[in-house]
Structure formats: C-alpha cells, structure tokens
Design a protein around this motif. Structure first.
Motif, PDB file in Angstrom:
ATOM      1  N   VAL A   7      39.970  30.535  66.299  1.00 16.43           N
ATOM      2  CA  VAL A   7      38.658  30.677  65.690  1.00 16.43           C
ATOM      3  C   VAL A   7      38.137  29.297  65.351  1.00 16.43           C
ATOM      4  O   VAL A   7      38.740  28.574  64.571  1.00 16.43           O
ATOM      5  CB  VAL A   7      38.721  31.553  64.443  1.00 16.43           C
ATOM      6  CG1 VAL A   7      37.335  31.676  63.818  1.00 16.43           C
ATOM      7  CG2 VAL A   7      39.273  32.926  64.788  1.00 16.43           C
ATOM      8  N   ASN A   9      34.586  28.743  64.777  1.00 16.90           N
ATOM      9  CA  ASN A   9      33.403  28.860  63.925  1.00 16.90           C
ATOM     10  C   ASN A   9      33.283  30.308  63.469  1.00 16.90           C
ATOM     11  O   ASN A   9      33.056  31.215  64.272  1.00 16.90           O
ATOM     12  CB  ASN A   9      32.148  28.452  64.707  1.00 16.90           C
ATOM     13  CG  ASN A   9      30.949  28.271  63.797  1.00 16.90           C
ATOM     14  OD1 ASN A   9      30.959  28.722  62.651  1.00 16.90           O
ATOM     15  ND2 ASN A   9      29.911  27.632  64.322  1.00 16.90           N
ATOM     16  N   LYS A  11      30.988  31.705  61.780  1.00 16.41           N
ATOM     17  CA  LYS A  11      29.633  32.244  61.918  1.00 16.41           C
ATOM     18  C   LYS A  11      29.470  33.016  63.233  1.00 16.41           C
ATOM     19  O   LYS A  11      28.697  33.971  63.295  1.00 16.41           O
ATOM     20  CB  LYS A  11      28.612  31.124  61.848  1.00 16.41           C
ATOM     21  CG  LYS A  11      28.505  30.488  60.479  1.00 16.41           C
ATOM     22  CD  LYS A  11      27.434  29.414  60.480  1.00 16.41           C
ATOM     23  CE  LYS A  11      27.303  28.767  59.106  1.00 16.41           C
ATOM     24  NZ  LYS A  11      26.242  27.718  59.081  1.00 16.41           N
ATOM     25  N   ASP A  12      30.229  32.582  64.240  1.00 17.60           N
ATOM     26  CA  ASP A  12      30.144  33.281  65.523  1.00 17.60           C
ATOM     27  C   ASP A  12      30.803  34.648  65.466  1.00 17.60           C
ATOM     28  O   ASP A  12      30.601  35.477  66.378  1.00 17.60           O
ATOM     29  CB  ASP A  12      30.823  32.448  66.621  1.00 17.60           C
ATOM     30  CG  ASP A  12      30.105  31.123  66.850  1.00 17.60           C
ATOM     31  OD1 ASP A  12      28.907  31.041  66.503  1.00 17.60           O
ATOM     32  OD2 ASP A  12      30.763  30.168  67.322  1.00 17.60           O
ATOM     33  N   LYS A  13      31.607  34.910  64.426  1.00 14.34           N
ATOM     34  CA  LYS A  13      32.346  36.166  64.302  1.00 14.34           C
ATOM     35  C   LYS A  13      31.653  37.145  63.356  1.00 14.34           C
ATOM     36  O   LYS A  13      32.184  38.228  63.111  1.00 14.34           O
ATOM     37  CB  LYS A  13      33.761  35.893  63.793  1.00 14.34           C
ATOM     38  CG  LYS A  13      34.576  34.987  64.714  1.00 14.34           C
ATOM     39  CD  LYS A  13      34.830  35.667  66.053  1.00 14.34           C
ATOM     40  CE  LYS A  13      35.682  34.783  66.955  1.00 14.34           C
ATOM     41  NZ  LYS A  13      35.916  35.436  68.282  1.00 14.34           N
ATOM     42  N   SER A  15      28.793  39.739  62.254  1.00 14.14           N
ATOM     43  CA  SER A  15      27.768  40.640  62.787  1.00 14.14           C
ATOM     44  C   SER A  15      27.331  41.532  61.633  1.00 14.14           C
ATOM     45  O   SER A  15      28.051  42.447  61.220  1.00 14.14           O
ATOM     46  CB  SER A  15      28.310  41.490  63.944  1.00 14.14           C
ATOM     47  OG  SER A  15      27.347  42.422  64.370  1.00 14.14           O
ATOM     48  N   CYS A  24      42.777  37.367  67.308  1.00 18.10           N
ATOM     49  CA  CYS A  24      42.578  35.906  67.307  1.00 18.10           C
ATOM     50  C   CYS A  24      43.911  35.157  67.221  1.00 18.10           C
ATOM     51  O   CYS A  24      43.919  33.931  67.042  1.00 18.10           O
ATOM     52  CB  CYS A  24      41.686  35.496  66.145  1.00 18.10           C
ATOM     53  SG  CYS A  24      39.980  36.034  66.324  1.00 18.10           S
TER      54      CYS A  24
END
Length: 323
Positions: A7, A9, A11-13, A15, A24
């Motif tokens: 992992v 970032n 923020k990319d995970k 939703s 991960c």
C-alpha cells in the motif's frame, strides 16, 4: 506501515466511508496512517498476514465495521472495548483461543463471526456456528453475555484481590501502629523512669539537705549547751577568784612584812647598825621574842610529853581489850 506492505497511498484505497486494505499482504496494521481518516468508518483488513493488533489500534474509535477475517491473529488488544462505535466485527479464520475481558464493553456490537478459530470450549459454545446473518447476530449477543460473565468473574476476583490487599494493608498498618505504640510506650516508660529517677535524686538531695540542717541545728544546740555549761563553770570557778586573790595578796603582804622585819632584825643584830638608836627597840623586841620562844619551848615539850603518855595508855588499853 510495514516494509512488506504494497500500500503506497491510503487515499487510493478509500471509497466513500470504506477503506479497503484487503489482499495487501500486510503483516502490520498502519494505525498511524489510519488515524487521519476518521471519515472511513468501515475498515477491511481481510486476507492479510496480520498476527497481532497494536495497542494504538484501540484508539480508532470512529470505526463502525472491521473485517479481520483470514489473518493470523492469535490475540486481540486488552483495550479492544474502547471501540465504542463498533457494530460489526469479522474474525473468521484466525488463530484466536480467547477474547480480551474488555470485549464485554463493546455495547454497540450487533454482528460477530468467530468461525474457524481454536476457541476455548466455553467461548466456542457461546459463539455457535454463525452460518448466516441471524446466527452471527446471535453470536454477538451470546458472546457479549459470555464475556460479561467473565468480566464479572474478573471483577469479583479483582475485588477479592483488592479486598485481600486492603486486609493485608490493614494488617500492615495495624502492625505498624502496634510497633509505633510499643515504641511510644517504651519512650513513655523511659520518660517515666527518668522522671522517677530525677524525683528520687531530688528527694535524696532534699533529705540530705534536711539531715545537714538538722545536724547543724544539733551542733548549734550542742555548742549552745556546751557554751552555757562552760559559762556556768566559768561563773562557778571564777566566782572565788576575788577571795583567793585577796587572801593571796594579804599573805604576800604579810610575808613581805615578815621578811622586811626579819631583814631589819638581822640588820640590827648582825651589822654595825645595832648601835644605832632605831635598832635599839628592834633588838629589844627580838630579845623579848627569843625569850618568849624559849618559854614556849618548855611548854611545848611538856605538852608533847603529856600527849605521848596519853597515846601510850590508849594503845595499851586497846591491846588489852583485844586480848
């Protein structure tokens, strides 16, 4: 975050309100990074290699749903009960044998899955099968009841322990007070003994002073008596002195007079002064005295002869009466 984590970032995970960190290959939970995403109330950590949760994980109180299924968890943090808002907890397929006692404090928990964990018998019985939604809700309810029972036992054990500790503390305090009382009593006794010693010394000094004063009075009285006796003796002895002194003075005067007359008589008879007019009466008086003495000598001899005859007769009569 772990060095093995893929992992990069968070923020990319995210939703919506869900943060998906499943699959991960995580071995540790990135708690520090998760703390910044308070709006993400759903956390999915399933299908990783996590073996334990750090104590800081219990500070993520904003979480409502946590999925830790299919990891390697052998235990949960002791303060897991701090997650007040947690409603859904999935611990399927881990290595848990027991739950922390604080688990009973998860009052908002409504769904729980503990399948495929080596749970201890009592906890396994409370958890049940959890094969559908209904059973998982029942699992949450029964496990919470089971943990509350354990919590009560722990609380009772803690109360007993605290009670024992209090009793031990009371005993220690009682012993301490007893020691202090003994020390205080010993000091009090020492002070009393010291006071009694001083009192005896004082009484002895007073008695000695009184004895000295009494002896002094006796000596003074004795001296007064001796002085009075001496004064009386002095008065008695010294009273005749004037008479003896007068007699002696008269005797001395007579003796001087006789010596003077004898000297005058001797001078008038033996020296050339016998032809002088003043020696004529002296020589006449001496001649008269000598004549009187010769006359008296005959009388004395006659008296001595009479006395001798009388004495001889007395002794002869006395000897005769004895025979």
């Amino acid at each position: 975050m772990s060095k093995n984590s893929k992992v990069l970032n968070l923020k990319d995970k995210i939703s919506g309100n869900e943060l998906d960190l499943s699959l991960c290959n995580l071995t540790e939970v990135p708690v520090r990074e998760l703390a910044f995403f308070t709006k993400a109330t759903v956390l999915d950590l399933s299908c990783n290699n996590i073996t334990s949760l750090p104590p800081e994980f219990c500070n993520l109180t904003h979480l409502v749903k946590i999925d830790l299924s299919k990891n390697q968890l052998t235990g949960l943090p002791d303060d897991l009960g701090n997650l007040d808002n947690l409603q859904h907890l999935d611990l399927y397929n881990n290595k848990l044998t027991e739950l922390p006692v604080s688990f009973s404090q998860l009052k908002s928990l409504k769904w729980l899955d503990l399948k495929d964990n080596p749970l201890e018998p009592g906890l396994a019985k409370a958890a049940g099968d959890c094969l559908d939604e209904k059973q998982c809700k029942q699992c949450a309810t029964k496990v919470l009841q089971h943990m509350r029972g354990i919590q009560e036992e722990v609380d009772r054990a803690r109360e007993k322990r605290l009670l024992r500790e209090k009793e031990l503390e009371k005993k220690r305090e009682a012993k301490q007070r007893e020691r202090e009382a003994r020390v205080k009593e010993a000091r009090k006794r020492e002070k009393a003994e010291e006071k009694e010693k001083r009192r005896k010394e004082y009484n002895a000094q007073v008695a000695a002073a009184a004895a000295r004063e009494q002896q002094k009075k006796k000596n003074e009285e004795k001296k007064k008596k001796n002085g009075q006796v001496a004064a009386d003796k002095k008065v008695v002895i010294s009273a005749p002195k004037p008479q003896r002194s007068l007699v002696g003075l008269i005797f001395k005067l007579l003796l001087l007079l006789c010596l003077g007359l004898a000297g005058v008589a001797a001078a008038c008879r033996l020296t050339d002064l016998q032809k002088e007019a003043m020696c004529v009466p002296v020589n006449l008086a001496v001649n008269d005295g000598l004549s009187w003495a010769k006359e008296q000598e005959v009388v004395v001899r006659q008296l001595l002869s009479n006395l001798s005859s009388a004495a001889r007769e007395f002794f002869e009569s006395a000897r005769a009466s004895e025979n």
